[in-house]
Design an enzyme around this catalytic site. Structure first.
Site, PDB file in Angstrom:
ATOM      1  N   GLY A 212     -32.675 -19.485  16.270  1.00 18.30           N
ATOM      2  CA  GLY A 212     -32.639 -20.741  15.505  1.00 18.30           C
ATOM      3  C   GLY A 212     -33.951 -20.972  14.795  1.00 18.30           C
ATOM      4  CG  ASN A 213     -34.309 -23.070  11.597  1.00 17.11           C
ATOM      5  OD1 ASN A 213     -34.356 -24.292  11.563  1.00 17.11           O
ATOM      6  ND2 ASN A 213     -33.283 -22.381  11.102  1.00 17.11           N
ATOM      7  CG  PHE A 214     -39.718 -24.743  15.009  1.00 15.35           C
ATOM      8  CD1 PHE A 214     -39.491 -24.991  16.350  1.00 15.35           C
ATOM      9  CD2 PHE A 214     -40.513 -23.663  14.649  1.00 15.35           C
ATOM     10  CE1 PHE A 214     -40.050 -24.185  17.329  1.00 15.35           C
ATOM     11  CE2 PHE A 214     -41.073 -22.852  15.616  1.00 15.35           C
ATOM     12  CZ  PHE A 214     -40.840 -23.111  16.962  1.00 15.35           C
ATOM     13  CB  ALA A 280     -33.635 -24.751   8.088  1.00 16.21           C
TER      14      ALA A 280
END
Ligand code: C5P
Length: 408
Positions: A212-214, A280
């Site tokens: 995943g991402n932030f 995102a």
């Protein structure tokens, strides 16, 4: 309908020296017909393009150019007009007046009145295409934007020089409509269907792990809420974001992975007037998803093979109809303007929101953001200072409104 909102409103119309000044006569006539009280201020150069007599006759008030009337010595207080105004509209606004406004060169009645005006100021630039495209003009317009002015973007077309390009003052009917909408508190997004993607995507490795991402989703949710407040019907396709609240007119479609986000977005896209892709999206997902937890002892997995995810923006861009607007985001570390502009073209976007990564307080997780908007229609990029994400959402939607209003 919204024209009724102009009844009794005090409008200061500032006129600069440009060929488009003849169109301002129509603007004044429309404002008077709608019941507004109009006070015209001309720069000295404007009198070469349209006579004060025309504008004083149409407005029913003497036109002001000088600080005092030569033969009587009567002093015209700029402060008084600035305070009297419920709105000020400068049309046409020339490069020189825009520069004076941006830097406070108060050497005429128009600029002094602008500096003492507490009401909303609208600026309708008109100039030759090269002057419009010059970095100086872009910089000065960005300053006016950050100072709170609403820029009514010039259209592209044939100019007085017979050159063809961007710089033609917006038609007086449309400037009038923007003012009427402002006083009616109505938005061109009212009744429109907005599709927004937000948050990260999670790409499962096994039942307990993911790539995943932030991204926190805060920016996309702020846009969804502000669009709903402006009367839009909003579909918010949201990756996993935790606790973020939405207002009533927002329909949230929760998804987890990029493939799910694409499926949900494609479904809503068919009826969307405007799509804003703030998510995102993970560029890759594991080629294989384990249906039981991978165990270090048994499976000994050391590498995860990845496959490319679909590009939602590019997929929707390829399907986009003429009456649909598509807006993307970009987060770039090097050559941000060039990379964002390349994405804008490749994904068939109408506008891209470039997030700053170099400014403290901008980007993932913060409640503030600093953006530059880049457009496909050739107008100059618009830069904004660091603001709360709610304020940035308003700036983005103001510009989306201008994309809807402009004929393509
Ligand atoms: O190519 P890049 O990820 O930098 O592009 C960013 C823009 O494209 C964002 O608007 C993002 O939401 C969108 N995007 C997408 N699907 C992807 C990757 C990015 O919609 N797979």
């Amino acid at each position: 309908m919204s024209a009724q909102a102009l009844q009794g409103k005090h409008i200061v119309v500032g006129v600069c020296g440009g060929i488009a000044a003849y169109k301002t006569a129509t603007l004044v006539r429309l404002l008077i017909k709608a019941g507004a009280e109009v006070q015209v201020i001309m720069t000295p150069a404007a009198r070469e393009f349209i006579t004060p007599l025309t504008l004083s006759t149409l407005s029913g008030n003497p036109v002001i150019t000088e600080f005092f009337t030569a033969n009587t010595g009567e002093w015209h207080s700029h402060v008084q007009l600035g305070l009297w105004a419920d709105a000020m509209v400068i049309a046409p606004a020339t490069a020189s007046t825009i520069a004076k406004m941006a830097t406070g060169v108060a050497d005429n009645m128009l600029v002094t009145s602008y500096l003492s005006c507490r009401a909303q100021v609208f600026v309708a630039p008109a100039m030759d295409l090269d002057m419009m495209a010059h970095p100086t003009t872009a910089r000065n317009l960005n300053t006016l934007r950050s100072d709170g002015c609403i820029i009514i973007e010039p259209a592209a077309g044939e100019l007085a020089s017979h050159l063809v390009g961007r710089g033609r003052m917006e038609e007086p009917e449309r400037i009038f409509e923007r003012l009427a909408q402002y006083f009616a508190g109505s938005s061109s997004l009212a009744g429109k269907h907005l599709l927004i993607t937000a948050g990260p995507t999670y790409e499962r490795i096994d039942p307990v792990r993911f790539i995943g991402n932030f991204s926190t989703g805060k920016m996309g949710y702020a846009i969804a809420n502000e669009a709903a407040r402006r009367g839009a019907r909003v579909t918010l396709v949201s990756g996993p974001v935790g606790e973020l609240s939405t207002v009533d007119d927002v329909t949230v479609v929760p998804v987890e992975s990029a493939e799910q986000m694409l499926a949900a977005a494609e479904k809503a896209f068919a009826t969307a007037d405007v799509t804003v892709l703030a998510a995102a999206v993970a560029d890759y997902r594991p080629a294989r998803q384990f249906d039981r937890k991978i165990k270090r002892e048994h499976d000994g997995i050391e590498q995860i093979e990845l496959v490319k995810n679909p590009d939602i923006a590019a997929t929707l861009g390829a399907q986009k109809a003429d009456n649909q607007r598509l807006v993307g985001f970009a987060l770039e570390t090097d050559h941000p303007m060039e990379h964002a502009a390349e994405k804008l073209a490749r994904k068939h976007l109408d506008m891209i929101v470039l997030n700053s990564l170099s400014d403290p307080g901008a980007g993932f997780g913060f409640d503030t953001n600093k953006v530059t908007l880049i457009f496909a229609d050739g107008r100059q990029p618009a830069s904004f200072p660091l603001k709360t994400k709610a304020e940035v959402a308003a700036d983005i939607l103001n510009n989306i409104e201008s994309l809807i209003e402009l004929p393509q």
